[in-house]
Scaffold this motif. Structure first.
Motif, PDB file in Angstrom:
ATOM      1  N   PHE A  45      57.882  15.105  28.974  1.00  0.00           N
ATOM      2  CA  PHE A  45      57.621  14.258  30.146  1.00  0.00           C
ATOM      3  C   PHE A  45      58.342  12.908  30.029  1.00  0.00           C
ATOM      4  N   TYR A  48      61.916  13.273  30.592  1.00  0.00           N
ATOM      5  CA  TYR A  48      62.156  13.493  32.029  1.00  0.00           C
ATOM      6  C   TYR A  48      62.222  12.144  32.762  1.00  0.00           C
ATOM      7  N   SER A  49      61.267  11.271  32.454  1.00  0.00           N
ATOM      8  CA  SER A  49      61.261   9.959  33.114  1.00  0.00           C
ATOM      9  C   SER A  49      62.531   9.182  32.784  1.00  0.00           C
ATOM     10  N   ARG A  52      65.574  10.512  34.673  1.00  0.00           N
ATOM     11  CA  ARG A  52      65.540  10.188  36.102  1.00  0.00           C
ATOM     12  C   ARG A  52      66.277   8.887  36.407  1.00  0.00           C
ATOM     13  N   PHE A 109      48.596  13.075  31.402  1.00  0.00           N
ATOM     14  CA  PHE A 109      49.894  13.573  31.893  1.00  0.00           C
ATOM     15  C   PHE A 109      49.830  13.862  33.385  1.00  0.00           C
ATOM     16  N   LEU A 112      49.997  10.626  35.223  1.00  0.00           N
ATOM     17  CA  LEU A 112      51.298   9.954  35.144  1.00  0.00           C
ATOM     18  C   LEU A 112      52.435  10.761  35.769  1.00  0.00           C
ATOM     19  N   TRP A 113      52.405  12.090  35.581  1.00  0.00           N
ATOM     20  CA  TRP A 113      53.544  12.894  36.032  1.00  0.00           C
ATOM     21  C   TRP A 113      53.188  13.944  37.075  1.00  0.00           C
ATOM     22  N   ILE A 118      58.026  20.122  35.937  1.00  0.00           N
ATOM     23  CA  ILE A 118      59.253  19.323  36.089  1.00  0.00           C
ATOM     24  C   ILE A 118      60.371  19.958  35.254  1.00  0.00           C
TER      25      ILE A 118
END
Lengths: 289, 330
Positions: A45, A48-49, A52, A109, A112-113, A118
């Motif tokens: 995660f 991933y952030s 981005r 999680f 937040l996501w 994802i």
């Protein structure tokens, strides 16, 4: 043949990183961290952030390192803030705490996501493929295997060739004696948790372009890591390496040759090891290379 | 049931709907199956069609048979040069059903096509690379998959770098089946969902608005689920309106049920449908074809030519007949 070997090595690399983190923590703290899969998922995660933010390949390649570091810091906070309070109160307390944290992390999680899975395969697409005398393989897959191997070598160097490693190994043998020599055991515990969680988070970050992430992946990964630990032997990094390779390659070739029972074969290996050699292939009670 | 609800809907899996159906029926509560795909979902006994259907259970979605048959027609009509076909489905009943129906249909429609052994990854499998390697080695002309949700996403993401697919450097056509958001914007000829208008026509304004709102809020497309639930809701709405028109006042539940059984036209994102009274299933005339990125300017995928149109008799089994039995009679 070659692609399936590489597929097996990818799976083995990730299993090794995650299982090694788990085995180090167990070897030093004698705690089976059931929340270890959560640190893996955290890594995916966080990576991933990070990815981005930009499509720059350098950032995408750096993301697993950053994700691992953040997971490591969260790991220290978890160990210092929560886990240390139940040391010496029995395995049941540790089990309940680490198991309960799985669900706490899941909710965090989710907040937040979000609940949706994802993925971000940008770096895989950007790096393209290479030909290995016929079959083509994504370059990122090769990178993943190499970087995991380098990390394994660094880990071995850290544990065997450095003073820090010597302290860690000494602590795994006898905490009280090590402490009597003036070593701050709490510091060793925190460092160990950082290392273990870093490896899990780093592995998660590496897998972002391939598998992505979703709530539940943490438990899947935990179970596989536990299988590696059982097969390789608790506390043995060498065992984790051999078991990861064994399971990774067996699964990969199993899909190719006996697709209906590929997963069964993996667990069958674990059952056989449990019966024939319950301590695992390289079973021991201390962290050793 | 304790809340005395009038309508139950939104339950996705066939296993769940089979459990809920008799409970709703006993309580005279409408149960609209909007996502479960089994053609026997409304039957009182899935193994014995002679026992008839539940009075209060209706099915508003296409069946798995319909999907797989549409997929087979698409290969035949749109890619007739196909010689070798690979399949990859999830390792559970839905995946096996897809394999069985599609294979049976292809053997009838394209008897000369070679069908490779199917691949069955475990459901929610994170790592598809071993399966991808098998496909890359086989180099089929066509891959048909019923993978859905994140499994489809991961499969496509892991397949793309190998340059097997048309649009990525290869020549293989991929027929995706469910959620194709990973392919959007990547110029890959992933097929549209073999349902009317590609999981619902984005020309249907309410449907389109929900999709846009959802995408804005969550960053994902939920075309299938949204089309399913809207179609379910509008089928019920059409029945209420029909019963109201006939009575001139708000109808009773029995009157709505009768109207539901006799619906001759249902307008939904799936297009125009008709209720088949015998087994309580809405049948749709479908359009299916290749998915376009965004040809309408809505920021949503859309079906573009080439596409084919199939009347219900072409893609849905007759009432009380299972898919493989029906296809065997072609």
């Amino acid at each position: 043949m070659i692609p399936q070997i590489i597929n097996g090595l990818i799976f083995a690399s990730i299993l090794f990183l995650v299982a090694t983190g788990l085995t180090i923590i167990w070897g030093i703290l004698r705690v089976v961290n059931f929340a270890h899969g959560s640190f893996y998922l955290m890594g995916v995660f966080i990576a991933y952030s990070i990815t981005r933010l930009s499509t720059d390949p350098a950032l995408h390649l750096a993301a697993p390192f950053i994700a691992g570091a953040i997971a490591g810091i969260v790991g220290i906070a978890f160990e210092r803030g929560l886990l240390k309070n139940v040391y010496g109160r029995g395995e049941l307390f540790e089990l309940l705490l680490t198991y309960g944290m799985i669900f706490v992390f899941m909710d965090v999680f989710r907040i937040l996501w979000g609940s949706m899975p994802i993925s971000d395969p940008t770096i895989t697409f950007k790096l393209g493929v290479i030909s290995l005398g016929g079959p083509v393989v994504p370059l990122y897959n090769i990178y993943l295997i190499v970087i995991a191997a380098v990390l394994a070598a660094l880990l071995w160097f850290l544990l065997i060739k450095t003073k820090v490693g010597m302290i860690i190994r000494a602590t795994s043998f006898d905490t009280e004696v090590t402490s009597a020599f003036g070593v701050n055991v709490n510091w060793v515990y925190a460092l160990t948790f950082f290392l273990g969680c870093f490896l899990a988070g780093f592995a998660g970050g590496l897998m972002l372009p391939i598998t992505g992430a979703w709530i539940g992946l943490d438990v899947d990964m935990l179970i596989l890591a536990l299988v590696v630990l059982v097969v390789g032997g608790m506390g043995s990094i060498k065992g984790a390496l051999v078991a990861s390779l064994l399971i990774g390659l067996v699964r990969s070739f199993g899909i190719s040759m006996f697709p209906a029972i590929e997963l069964a074969i993996v667990y069958l290996i674990m059952i056989v090891v449990l019966i024939v050699k319950p301590s695992g292939l390289f079973g021991g009670v201390e962290v050793e290379g | 049931m304790q809340d005395k609800v009038d309508v139950v809907t939104g339950i996705p899996g066939t296993n769940h709907t089979l459990a809920v159906a008799p409970v709703c029926d006993e309580n005279n509560t409408f149960f609209l199956q909007c996502q479960a795909r089994a053609e026997y979902g409304t039957w009182k006994d899935p193994e014995d069609p002679s026992k008839g259907v539940f009075d209060w259970v209706f099915h508003t979605a296409n069946s798995t048979t319909s999907h797989a048959v549409q997929a087979a027609y698409m290969v035949k009509e749109l890619f007739p040069e196909t010689k070798v076909i690979a399949q990859i489905h999830q390792d559970y009943a839905y995946g096996y059903d897809n394999y069985n129906y599609f294979t049976a249909a292809i053997k009838k429609l394209m008897p000369d096509a070679e069908l490779l052994d199917p691949l069955y990854p475990k459901i929610f499998s994170p790592d598809y690379t071993p399966y991808v390697s098998e496909l890359v080695e086989a180099k089929p002309d066509f891959i048909f998959t019923s993978l859905w949700g994140t499994d489809f996403t991961r499969f496509v993401d892991q397949l793309i770098p190998y340059k097997l697919l048309k649009g990525t450097g290869g020549n293989t056509i991929l027929e995706g089946y469910w959620d194709f958001y990973p392919a959007i914007g990547r110029d890959i000829p992933v097929f549209g969902h073999p349902q009317p208008f590609n999981q619902g026509s984005i020309e249907y304004e309410e449907y389109r608005n929900i999709l846009i709102w959802y995408k804005k809020k969550y960053g994902n497309l939920e075309m299938g689920a949204v089309a399913d639930i809207i179609s379910s809701f509008y089928t019920f709405k059409a029945a209420v309106e029909k019963a109201y028109d006939e009575k001139g006042a708000f109808p009773t539940r029995d009157e709505i049920r009768d109207a539901m059984e006799n619906l001759r036209k249902v307008s939904t994102p799936y297009g125009e449908g008709i209720m088949r009274k015998e087994d309580h299933r809405v049948l749709w005339t479908i359009e299916c074809g290749v998915l376009a990125e965004d040809t309408k300017g809505y920021g949503l995928p859309y079906l573009y030519k080439p596409k084919i149109t199939l009347e219900p008799s072409k893609h849905e089994p007759p009432a009380f007949m299972k898919g493989t039995d029906w296809i065997a009679k072609w």
